[in-house]
Enzyme design. Structure first.
Site: not given
Length: 382
Positions: A47, A99, A171, A196
Protein backbone atom coordinates in the site's frame (compact mmCIF):
# COMPACT_ATOMS: atom_id res chain seq x y z
CA UNK A 1 15.41 16.44 -23.66
CA UNK A 2 13.70 13.55 -25.44
CA UNK A 3 10.55 14.03 -27.49
CA UNK A 4 7.29 12.77 -25.94
CA UNK A 5 7.19 9.99 -28.55
CA UNK A 6 10.43 8.71 -27.09
CA UNK A 7 9.56 9.44 -23.47
CA UNK A 8 6.43 7.28 -23.49
CA UNK A 9 8.66 4.31 -24.30
CA UNK A 10 11.91 5.10 -22.48
CA UNK A 11 10.73 7.49 -19.76
CA UNK A 12 10.50 6.74 -16.05
CA UNK A 13 11.71 3.30 -15.03
CA UNK A 14 11.54 1.39 -18.30
CA UNK A 15 13.72 -1.63 -17.43
CA UNK A 16 14.20 -3.88 -14.43
CA UNK A 17 17.42 -3.12 -12.54
CA UNK A 18 17.72 -6.68 -11.21
CA UNK A 19 17.30 -8.72 -14.38
CA UNK A 20 17.53 -6.17 -17.18
CA UNK A 21 14.02 -7.07 -18.38
CA UNK A 22 12.78 -4.44 -20.85
CA UNK A 23 9.29 -4.75 -19.39
CA UNK A 24 9.09 -3.83 -15.71
CA UNK A 25 8.04 -7.00 -13.85
CA UNK A 26 4.76 -7.34 -12.01
CA UNK A 27 5.75 -7.44 -8.37
CA UNK A 28 2.71 -9.33 -7.12
CA UNK A 29 3.48 -9.08 -3.42
CA UNK A 30 1.89 -7.45 -0.40
CA UNK A 31 4.98 -7.23 1.81
CA UNK A 32 8.80 -7.32 1.72
CA UNK A 33 11.51 -8.96 3.82
CA UNK A 34 13.42 -6.41 5.93
CA UNK A 35 17.17 -6.49 6.58
CA UNK A 36 16.90 -5.88 10.30
CA UNK A 37 14.49 -4.61 12.91
CA UNK A 38 14.04 -0.87 12.55
CA UNK A 39 15.99 -0.79 9.28
CA UNK A 40 13.38 -1.11 6.52
CA UNK A 41 14.32 -1.40 2.88
CA UNK A 42 12.88 0.94 0.22
CA UNK A 43 9.69 -1.13 0.22
CA UNK A 44 7.92 -2.45 3.31
CA UNK A 45 4.24 -2.87 2.38
CA UNK A 46 2.61 -2.55 -1.03
CA UNK A 47 0.00 0.00 0.00
CA UNK A 48 2.89 2.32 0.81
CA UNK A 49 5.00 1.38 -2.20
CA UNK A 50 5.35 -1.27 -4.88
CA UNK A 51 8.10 -1.42 -7.57
CA UNK A 52 5.64 -1.88 -10.45
CA UNK A 53 3.46 0.97 -9.27
CA UNK A 54 6.52 3.12 -8.58
CA UNK A 55 7.66 2.68 -12.18
CA UNK A 56 4.30 3.95 -13.44
CA UNK A 57 4.27 6.83 -10.96
CA UNK A 58 7.76 7.87 -12.05
CA UNK A 59 6.68 7.74 -15.70
CA UNK A 60 3.59 9.97 -15.35
CA UNK A 61 5.62 12.51 -13.38
CA UNK A 62 8.23 12.65 -16.15
CA UNK A 63 5.65 12.89 -18.94
CA UNK A 64 3.78 15.75 -17.23
CA UNK A 65 6.85 17.52 -15.84
CA UNK A 66 6.04 16.77 -12.21
CA UNK A 67 8.31 16.01 -9.27
CA UNK A 68 6.42 12.90 -8.18
CA UNK A 69 3.55 10.77 -9.43
CA UNK A 70 0.80 8.81 -7.69
CA UNK A 71 -1.24 5.87 -8.99
CA UNK A 72 -4.73 5.13 -7.69
CA UNK A 73 -7.33 2.40 -8.08
CA UNK A 74 -9.52 4.72 -10.22
CA UNK A 75 -9.61 8.27 -11.49
CA UNK A 76 -12.12 9.18 -8.80
CA UNK A 77 -9.86 7.69 -6.12
CA UNK A 78 -7.15 10.07 -7.31
CA UNK A 79 -9.56 13.02 -7.28
CA UNK A 80 -10.72 12.04 -3.79
CA UNK A 81 -7.15 11.99 -2.49
CA UNK A 82 -6.34 15.38 -4.01
CA UNK A 83 -9.52 17.02 -2.75
CA UNK A 84 -8.85 15.53 0.67
CA UNK A 85 -6.10 18.13 1.03
CA UNK A 86 -8.90 20.58 1.86
CA UNK A 87 -10.71 20.97 5.17
CA UNK A 88 -14.03 22.07 6.63
CA UNK A 89 -14.69 25.68 5.70
CA UNK A 90 -12.58 25.57 2.53
CA UNK A 91 -14.24 26.67 -0.72
CA UNK A 92 -13.54 25.25 -4.18
CA UNK A 93 -14.39 26.62 -7.62
CA UNK A 94 -15.54 23.86 -9.95
CA UNK A 95 -16.02 24.11 -13.70
CA UNK A 96 -19.72 23.92 -14.53
CA UNK A 97 -19.61 20.91 -16.87
CA UNK A 98 -17.23 18.51 -15.12
CA UNK A 99 -17.64 14.76 -15.27
CA UNK A 100 -20.68 13.59 -13.33
CA UNK A 101 -18.64 11.41 -11.00
CA UNK A 102 -16.48 14.36 -9.97
CA UNK A 103 -19.57 16.45 -9.26
CA UNK A 104 -21.16 13.61 -7.26
CA UNK A 105 -18.01 13.15 -5.15
CA UNK A 106 -17.98 16.81 -4.20
CA UNK A 107 -21.74 17.35 -3.95
CA UNK A 108 -22.69 14.16 -2.09
CA UNK A 109 -19.56 13.17 -0.18
CA UNK A 110 -17.05 15.95 0.46
CA UNK A 111 -19.64 18.61 1.35
CA UNK A 112 -20.49 16.44 4.35
CA UNK A 113 -17.03 17.20 5.72
CA UNK A 114 -17.65 20.94 5.43
CA UNK A 115 -16.10 21.72 2.06
CA UNK A 116 -18.16 24.10 -0.09
CA UNK A 117 -18.08 24.75 -3.83
CA UNK A 118 -19.54 26.82 -6.66
CA UNK A 119 -20.07 25.75 -10.27
CA UNK A 120 -18.68 28.43 -12.57
CA UNK A 121 -18.34 28.88 -16.33
CA UNK A 122 -14.57 29.16 -16.40
CA UNK A 123 -14.49 30.18 -20.05
CA UNK A 124 -15.49 33.66 -18.82
CA UNK A 125 -12.57 35.19 -16.84
CA UNK A 126 -14.86 37.74 -15.18
CA UNK A 127 -17.01 34.92 -13.79
CA UNK A 128 -13.95 33.28 -12.31
CA UNK A 129 -12.72 36.50 -10.71
CA UNK A 130 -16.12 37.09 -9.13
CA UNK A 131 -16.29 33.55 -7.75
CA UNK A 132 -13.35 33.85 -5.36
CA UNK A 133 -14.00 34.12 -1.66
CA UNK A 134 -11.56 34.60 1.23
CA UNK A 135 -11.85 30.87 1.95
CA UNK A 136 -11.33 29.72 -1.69
CA UNK A 137 -8.45 27.26 -1.89
CA UNK A 138 -8.51 25.85 -5.43
CA UNK A 139 -9.97 25.93 -8.93
CA UNK A 140 -10.75 22.52 -10.42
CA UNK A 141 -11.49 21.95 -14.11
CA UNK A 142 -11.08 19.75 -17.17
CA UNK A 143 -9.85 20.96 -20.53
CA UNK A 144 -11.11 19.92 -22.98
CA UNK A 145 -14.10 19.39 -20.71
CA UNK A 146 -16.40 16.42 -20.42
CA UNK A 147 -18.81 16.39 -22.26
CA UNK A 148 -19.00 19.83 -23.91
CA UNK A 149 -15.35 19.96 -25.00
CA UNK A 150 -14.91 23.43 -23.58
CA UNK A 151 -11.34 24.59 -23.94
CA UNK A 152 -10.24 26.57 -20.91
CA UNK A 153 -7.19 28.82 -20.85
CA UNK A 154 -4.95 27.04 -18.35
CA UNK A 155 -2.36 29.80 -18.21
CA UNK A 156 -4.95 32.53 -17.57
CA UNK A 157 -6.91 30.53 -14.98
CA UNK A 158 -3.67 29.65 -13.17
CA UNK A 159 -2.67 33.33 -13.17
CA UNK A 160 -5.97 34.39 -11.65
CA UNK A 161 -5.90 31.56 -9.09
CA UNK A 162 -2.36 32.42 -7.98
CA UNK A 163 -3.38 36.05 -7.53
CA UNK A 164 -6.00 34.78 -5.09
CA UNK A 165 -3.54 32.40 -3.38
CA UNK A 166 -5.41 29.38 -4.72
CA UNK A 167 -4.30 26.17 -6.40
CA UNK A 168 -5.07 25.18 -9.99
CA UNK A 169 -6.12 21.53 -10.38
CA UNK A 170 -6.46 20.26 -13.96
CA UNK A 171 -8.00 17.01 -15.16
CA UNK A 172 -5.96 16.24 -18.29
CA UNK A 173 -7.74 12.98 -19.20
CA UNK A 174 -9.02 14.04 -22.64
CA UNK A 175 -5.74 15.53 -23.86
CA UNK A 176 -3.11 13.35 -22.09
CA UNK A 177 0.44 14.68 -21.63
CA UNK A 178 1.10 13.86 -25.27
CA UNK A 179 -1.18 16.69 -26.40
CA UNK A 180 -1.15 19.07 -23.41
CA UNK A 181 0.98 19.61 -20.30
CA UNK A 182 -0.85 21.80 -17.75
CA UNK A 183 2.05 22.05 -15.29
CA UNK A 184 4.06 23.88 -17.96
CA UNK A 185 1.19 26.38 -18.20
CA UNK A 186 1.01 27.16 -14.49
CA UNK A 187 -1.19 24.41 -13.04
CA UNK A 188 -0.27 22.97 -9.64
CA UNK A 189 -1.73 19.46 -9.88
CA UNK A 190 -2.65 17.31 -12.88
CA UNK A 191 -5.08 14.39 -12.65
CA UNK A 192 -5.93 11.58 -15.07
CA UNK A 193 -8.45 8.85 -15.38
CA UNK A 194 -5.79 6.46 -16.67
CA UNK A 195 -8.65 4.10 -17.50
CA UNK A 196 -9.04 6.15 -20.66
CA UNK A 197 -6.30 7.10 -23.15
CA UNK A 198 -3.30 6.23 -21.00
CA UNK A 199 -4.45 2.62 -20.66
CA UNK A 200 -5.98 2.81 -24.09
CA UNK A 201 -7.55 -0.64 -24.37
CA UNK A 202 -10.65 -0.59 -22.12
CA UNK A 203 -9.20 -3.31 -19.90
CA UNK A 204 -8.16 -1.52 -16.71
CA UNK A 205 -9.48 1.08 -14.24
CA UNK A 206 -6.88 3.46 -12.80
CA UNK A 207 -6.12 7.04 -11.81
CA UNK A 208 -2.89 9.05 -11.95
CA UNK A 209 -1.89 12.30 -10.26
CA UNK A 210 1.25 14.42 -10.41
CA UNK A 211 2.44 17.82 -9.22
CA UNK A 212 5.45 20.08 -9.66
CA UNK A 213 5.39 21.09 -5.98
CA UNK A 214 7.40 19.11 -3.41
CA UNK A 215 5.07 20.41 -0.70
CA UNK A 216 1.94 19.22 -2.52
CA UNK A 217 3.64 15.92 -3.39
CA UNK A 218 4.24 15.28 0.29
CA UNK A 219 0.59 15.99 1.10
CA UNK A 220 -0.77 13.84 -1.72
CA UNK A 221 1.62 11.01 -0.86
CA UNK A 222 0.44 11.04 2.74
CA UNK A 223 -3.21 10.95 1.64
CA UNK A 224 -2.58 8.20 -0.92
CA UNK A 225 -1.10 5.98 1.77
CA UNK A 226 -3.62 6.99 4.46
CA UNK A 227 -6.75 6.53 2.34
CA UNK A 228 -5.24 3.47 0.68
CA UNK A 229 -6.95 3.40 -2.73
CA UNK A 230 -3.71 2.47 -4.50
CA UNK A 231 -3.33 0.83 -7.89
CA UNK A 232 -2.35 -2.85 -7.87
CA UNK A 233 0.78 -4.13 -9.63
CA UNK A 234 -1.08 -5.94 -12.43
CA UNK A 235 -3.05 -2.83 -13.35
CA UNK A 236 0.06 -0.64 -12.99
CA UNK A 237 1.79 -2.85 -15.54
CA UNK A 238 -1.18 -2.62 -17.93
CA UNK A 239 -1.15 1.19 -17.80
CA UNK A 240 2.60 1.28 -18.48
CA UNK A 241 2.12 -1.03 -21.44
CA UNK A 242 -0.66 1.20 -22.76
CA UNK A 243 1.43 4.35 -22.45
CA UNK A 244 4.11 2.88 -24.71
CA UNK A 245 1.74 3.29 -27.69
CA UNK A 246 0.16 6.55 -26.48
CA UNK A 247 1.77 8.71 -29.16
CA UNK A 248 0.68 6.47 -32.02
CA UNK A 249 -2.84 6.17 -30.69
CA UNK A 250 -3.36 9.86 -29.92
CA UNK A 251 -2.17 10.81 -33.40
CA UNK A 252 -4.69 8.37 -34.88
CA UNK A 253 -7.53 9.41 -32.54
CA UNK A 254 -6.98 13.09 -33.30
CA UNK A 255 -6.78 12.63 -37.06
CA UNK A 256 -9.97 10.56 -37.24
CA UNK A 257 -11.93 12.69 -34.77
CA UNK A 258 -11.29 15.79 -36.86
CA UNK A 259 -12.67 14.04 -39.93
CA UNK A 260 -15.72 12.77 -38.02
CA UNK A 261 -16.34 16.26 -36.63
CA UNK A 262 -16.19 17.82 -40.10
CA UNK A 263 -18.58 15.19 -41.47
CA UNK A 264 -21.09 15.83 -38.68
CA UNK A 265 -20.79 19.61 -39.01
CA UNK A 266 -21.68 19.34 -42.70
CA UNK A 267 -24.68 17.03 -42.07
CA UNK A 268 -28.14 18.60 -42.23
CA UNK A 269 -29.25 16.20 -39.49
CA UNK A 270 -26.81 17.69 -36.98
CA UNK A 271 -27.58 20.93 -35.16
CA UNK A 272 -24.23 21.51 -33.46
CA UNK A 273 -20.82 19.88 -33.11
CA UNK A 274 -18.47 20.39 -30.16
CA UNK A 275 -14.87 19.70 -31.18
CA UNK A 276 -11.90 21.97 -30.39
CA UNK A 277 -10.32 21.27 -33.77
CA UNK A 278 -13.13 23.00 -35.67
CA UNK A 279 -12.63 26.72 -36.44
CA UNK A 280 -16.26 27.21 -35.42
CA UNK A 281 -15.47 26.05 -31.87
CA UNK A 282 -15.45 28.86 -29.32
CA UNK A 283 -12.15 27.68 -27.84
CA UNK A 284 -10.38 26.94 -31.12
CA UNK A 285 -7.70 29.61 -30.75
CA UNK A 286 -6.93 28.68 -27.14
CA UNK A 287 -6.72 25.01 -28.15
CA UNK A 288 -4.23 25.92 -30.87
CA UNK A 289 -2.06 27.72 -28.34
CA UNK A 290 -1.97 25.09 -25.58
CA UNK A 291 -2.58 21.75 -27.34
CA UNK A 292 -0.40 19.92 -29.85
CA UNK A 293 -3.48 18.35 -31.49
CA UNK A 294 -7.19 18.31 -30.66
CA UNK A 295 -7.78 14.79 -29.36
CA UNK A 296 -10.27 12.04 -30.05
CA UNK A 297 -13.36 13.30 -28.20
CA UNK A 298 -16.33 15.19 -29.62
CA UNK A 299 -19.98 15.78 -28.84
CA UNK A 300 -22.91 16.79 -31.02
CA UNK A 301 -26.65 17.37 -31.08
CA UNK A 302 -29.13 16.16 -33.68
CA UNK A 303 -31.64 18.59 -35.13
CA UNK A 304 -34.41 16.24 -34.00
CA UNK A 305 -33.73 15.31 -30.37
CA UNK A 306 -36.35 12.55 -30.53
CA UNK A 307 -34.08 10.62 -32.91
CA UNK A 308 -31.21 10.28 -30.41
CA UNK A 309 -32.22 6.85 -29.09
CA UNK A 310 -32.70 5.12 -32.46
CA UNK A 311 -29.57 6.83 -33.78
CA UNK A 312 -27.16 5.60 -31.09
CA UNK A 313 -28.75 2.14 -31.05
CA UNK A 314 -28.43 1.65 -34.82
CA UNK A 315 -24.67 2.16 -35.05
CA UNK A 316 -22.39 -0.79 -35.74
CA UNK A 317 -18.81 0.39 -35.18
CA UNK A 318 -19.64 2.89 -32.42
CA UNK A 319 -20.39 0.84 -29.31
CA UNK A 320 -23.05 2.25 -26.97
CA UNK A 321 -21.09 2.34 -23.73
CA UNK A 322 -19.71 4.61 -21.02
CA UNK A 323 -16.00 5.41 -20.74
CA UNK A 324 -13.72 6.60 -23.53
CA UNK A 325 -10.18 6.56 -24.84
CA UNK A 326 -9.97 2.94 -26.00
CA UNK A 327 -8.94 1.76 -29.44
CA UNK A 328 -12.60 1.09 -30.22
CA UNK A 329 -15.10 3.88 -30.92
CA UNK A 330 -17.71 4.47 -28.22
CA UNK A 331 -20.87 6.57 -28.15
CA UNK A 332 -23.10 7.62 -25.26
CA UNK A 333 -25.75 10.09 -24.11
CA UNK A 334 -24.33 11.99 -21.09
CA UNK A 335 -27.68 13.03 -19.57
CA UNK A 336 -28.69 9.37 -19.27
CA UNK A 337 -25.29 7.80 -18.74
CA UNK A 338 -22.04 9.49 -17.58
CA UNK A 339 -23.63 12.70 -16.24
CA UNK A 340 -26.92 11.32 -14.92
CA UNK A 341 -25.82 12.02 -11.33
CA UNK A 342 -25.96 15.76 -12.03
CA UNK A 343 -29.47 17.20 -11.49
CA UNK A 344 -31.25 18.01 -14.74
CA UNK A 345 -31.54 21.73 -13.96
CA UNK A 346 -27.80 21.92 -13.21
CA UNK A 347 -26.93 19.99 -16.39
CA UNK A 348 -29.08 22.20 -18.58
CA UNK A 349 -27.73 25.37 -17.02
CA UNK A 350 -24.25 24.18 -18.03
CA UNK A 351 -25.47 23.38 -21.56
CA UNK A 352 -25.64 19.60 -21.19
CA UNK A 353 -28.99 18.96 -22.83
CA UNK A 354 -30.83 15.65 -22.86
CA UNK A 355 -30.11 15.19 -26.56
CA UNK A 356 -26.35 15.70 -26.35
CA UNK A 357 -24.36 12.77 -27.77
CA UNK A 358 -20.71 12.17 -26.82
CA UNK A 359 -18.32 10.22 -29.02
CA UNK A 360 -14.93 8.68 -28.33
CA UNK A 361 -13.45 8.19 -31.80
CA UNK A 362 -11.35 5.04 -31.96
CA UNK A 363 -8.61 4.00 -34.36
CA UNK A 364 -10.73 2.00 -36.80
CA UNK A 365 -10.62 2.85 -40.51
CA UNK A 366 -12.04 6.36 -40.89
CA UNK A 367 -14.15 5.44 -43.93
CA UNK A 368 -15.88 2.72 -41.90
CA UNK A 369 -16.59 5.16 -39.07
CA UNK A 370 -17.99 7.90 -41.28
CA UNK A 371 -19.96 5.33 -43.26
CA UNK A 372 -21.48 3.98 -40.05
CA UNK A 373 -22.61 7.45 -38.94
CA UNK A 374 -23.97 8.24 -42.39
CA UNK A 375 -25.93 4.98 -42.49
CA UNK A 376 -27.43 5.65 -39.03
CA UNK A 377 -28.49 9.17 -40.08
CA UNK A 378 -30.30 7.77 -43.10
CA UNK A 379 -31.89 4.92 -41.10
CA UNK A 380 -33.58 7.33 -38.71
CA UNK A 381 -34.70 9.53 -41.58
CA UNK A 382 -32.86 12.55 -40.27
Amino acid sequence: MANLKTKVIHGGISTDSTTGAVSVPIYQTSTYKQNALGQPKEYEYSRSGNPTRHALETLIAELEGGVKGFAFSSGLAGIHAVLSMFSAGDHLILADDVYGGTFRLLDKVLVRSGITYDLIDLSVPASLEAAFKPETKAVYFETPSNPLLKVLDIKEIARIAKAHHSLTLVDNTFATPYLQRPLELGADVVLHSATKYLGGHSDVVAGLVTTNSENLAEKIGFLQNSIGAVLGPQDSWLIQRGIKTLALRMDAHSKSAEKVAKFLEESEAVAKVYYPGLPSHKGYEIAQSQMDAFGGMLSFELVDESKVKPFVESLHYFTLAESLGGVESLIEVPAIMTHASIPKEVRELAGIRDGLIRVSVGIEDIDDLVGDLNRAIHLIGA
